[in-house]
Write a protein that holds these residues in place. Structure first.
Motif, PDB file in Angstrom:
ATOM      1  N   GLY A   1       0.784  -1.227   0.000  1.00  0.00           N
ATOM      2  CA  GLY A   1       0.000   0.000   0.000  1.00  0.00           C
ATOM      3  C   GLY A   1       0.812   1.270   0.000  1.00  0.00           C
ATOM      4  O   GLY A   1       0.244   2.364   0.032  1.00  0.00           O
ATOM      5  N   MET A   2       2.127   1.173  -0.038  1.00  0.00           N
ATOM      6  CA  MET A   2       2.965   2.380  -0.078  1.00  0.00           C
ATOM      7  C   MET A   2       3.028   2.904  -1.503  1.00  0.00           C
ATOM      8  O   MET A   2       2.867   2.158  -2.459  1.00  0.00           O
ATOM      9  CB  MET A   2       4.376   2.059   0.386  1.00  0.00           C
ATOM     10  N   ASP A   3       3.282   4.200  -1.628  1.00  0.00           N
ATOM     11  CA  ASP A   3       3.505   4.726  -2.967  1.00  0.00           C
ATOM     12  C   ASP A   3       4.983   4.572  -3.338  1.00  0.00           C
ATOM     13  O   ASP A   3       5.811   4.218  -2.504  1.00  0.00           O
ATOM     14  CB  ASP A   3       3.045   6.178  -3.085  1.00  0.00           C
ATOM     15  N   LEU A   4       5.307   4.852  -4.587  1.00  0.00           N
ATOM     16  CA  LEU A   4       6.657   4.607  -5.107  1.00  0.00           C
ATOM     17  C   LEU A   4       7.711   5.430  -4.378  1.00  0.00           C
ATOM     18  O   LEU A   4       8.782   4.916  -4.040  1.00  0.00           O
ATOM     19  CB  LEU A   4       6.699   4.896  -6.610  1.00  0.00           C
ATOM     20  N   THR A   5       7.421   6.680  -4.106  1.00  0.00           N
ATOM     21  CA  THR A   5       8.424   7.525  -3.446  1.00  0.00           C
ATOM     22  C   THR A   5       8.742   7.030  -2.040  1.00  0.00           C
ATOM     23  O   THR A   5       9.890   7.064  -1.618  1.00  0.00           O
ATOM     24  CB  THR A   5       7.940   8.986  -3.386  1.00  0.00           C
ATOM     25  N   THR A   6       7.739   6.532  -1.336  1.00  0.00           N
ATOM     26  CA  THR A   6       7.971   6.001   0.009  1.00  0.00           C
ATOM     27  C   THR A   6       8.823   4.734  -0.052  1.00  0.00           C
ATOM     28  O   THR A   6       9.720   4.539   0.766  1.00  0.00           O
ATOM     29  CB  THR A   6       6.640   5.703   0.711  1.00  0.00           C
ATOM     30  N   ALA A   7       8.545   3.879  -1.027  1.00  0.00           N
ATOM     31  CA  ALA A   7       9.316   2.643  -1.163  1.00  0.00           C
ATOM     32  C   ALA A   7      10.781   2.931  -1.474  1.00  0.00           C
ATOM     33  O   ALA A   7      11.682   2.290  -0.924  1.00  0.00           O
ATOM     34  CB  ALA A   7       8.700   1.771  -2.253  1.00  0.00           C
ATOM     35  N   VAL A   8      11.033   3.907  -2.331  1.00  0.00           N
ATOM     36  CA  VAL A   8      12.412   4.278  -2.658  1.00  0.00           C
ATOM     37  C   VAL A   8      13.079   4.932  -1.452  1.00  0.00           C
ATOM     38  O   VAL A   8      14.264   4.694  -1.181  1.00  0.00           O
ATOM     39  CB  VAL A   8      12.450   5.196  -3.905  1.00  0.00           C
ATOM     40  N   GLU A   9      12.338   5.742  -0.720  1.00  0.00           N
ATOM     41  CA  GLU A   9      12.888   6.383   0.484  1.00  0.00           C
ATOM     42  C   GLU A   9      13.298   5.342   1.526  1.00  0.00           C
ATOM     43  O   GLU A   9      14.293   5.524   2.229  1.00  0.00           O
ATOM     44  CB  GLU A   9      11.881   7.358   1.086  1.00  0.00           C
ATOM     45  N   ILE A  10      12.541   4.254   1.642  1.00  0.00           N
ATOM     46  CA  ILE A  10      12.896   3.193   2.584  1.00  0.00           C
ATOM     47  C   ILE A  10      14.238   2.574   2.200  1.00  0.00           C
ATOM     48  O   ILE A  10      15.084   2.323   3.060  1.00  0.00           O
ATOM     49  CB  ILE A  10      11.781   2.128   2.644  1.00  0.00           C
TER      50      ILE A  10
END
Length: 100
Positions: A45-54
């Motif tokens: 359920g995360m968006d792409l920017t959040t996944a890359v930030e992780i």
């Protein structure tokens, strides 16, 4: 005899081709692993920017020594093809230096 050798080279390739295939396979597996991590985060359920930030955050908390170990481990599979290339170059020219 010559035709047999040429046919083997065409089918199996020469030694350089297999080394390059190993490098391409290594890079492909690395990129697929990163894509899998991002896709897994996006499925939760995360968006792409959040996944890359992780991913960026996990590497930002490492120390300098840990970063050096990561870089060495990432470059290690490229070492064997590089050494093979340099040995082949040395055999062709006799040395690595060009006489002036």
């Amino acid at each position: 005899m010559v035709m047999d050798t040429l046919l083997r080279r065409k089918i199996y390739g020469n030694g350089g081709d297999s080394k390059m295939r190993m490098v391409v396979a290594y890079i492909t597996i690395f990129l697929l692993s990163i894509a899998f991590l991002i896709a897994t985060d996006m499925l939760t359920g995360m968006d792409l920017t959040t996944a890359v930030e992780i991913l960026k955050e996990s590497f930002s908390v490492t120390t300098r020594e840990e970063n050096m170990v990561i870089v060495i481990l990432l470059l290690l599979p490229l070492l064997i093809p590089f050494v093979t290339y340099m040995r082949g170059r040395r055999k062709k020219t006799g040395s690595l230096r060009n006489p002036d």
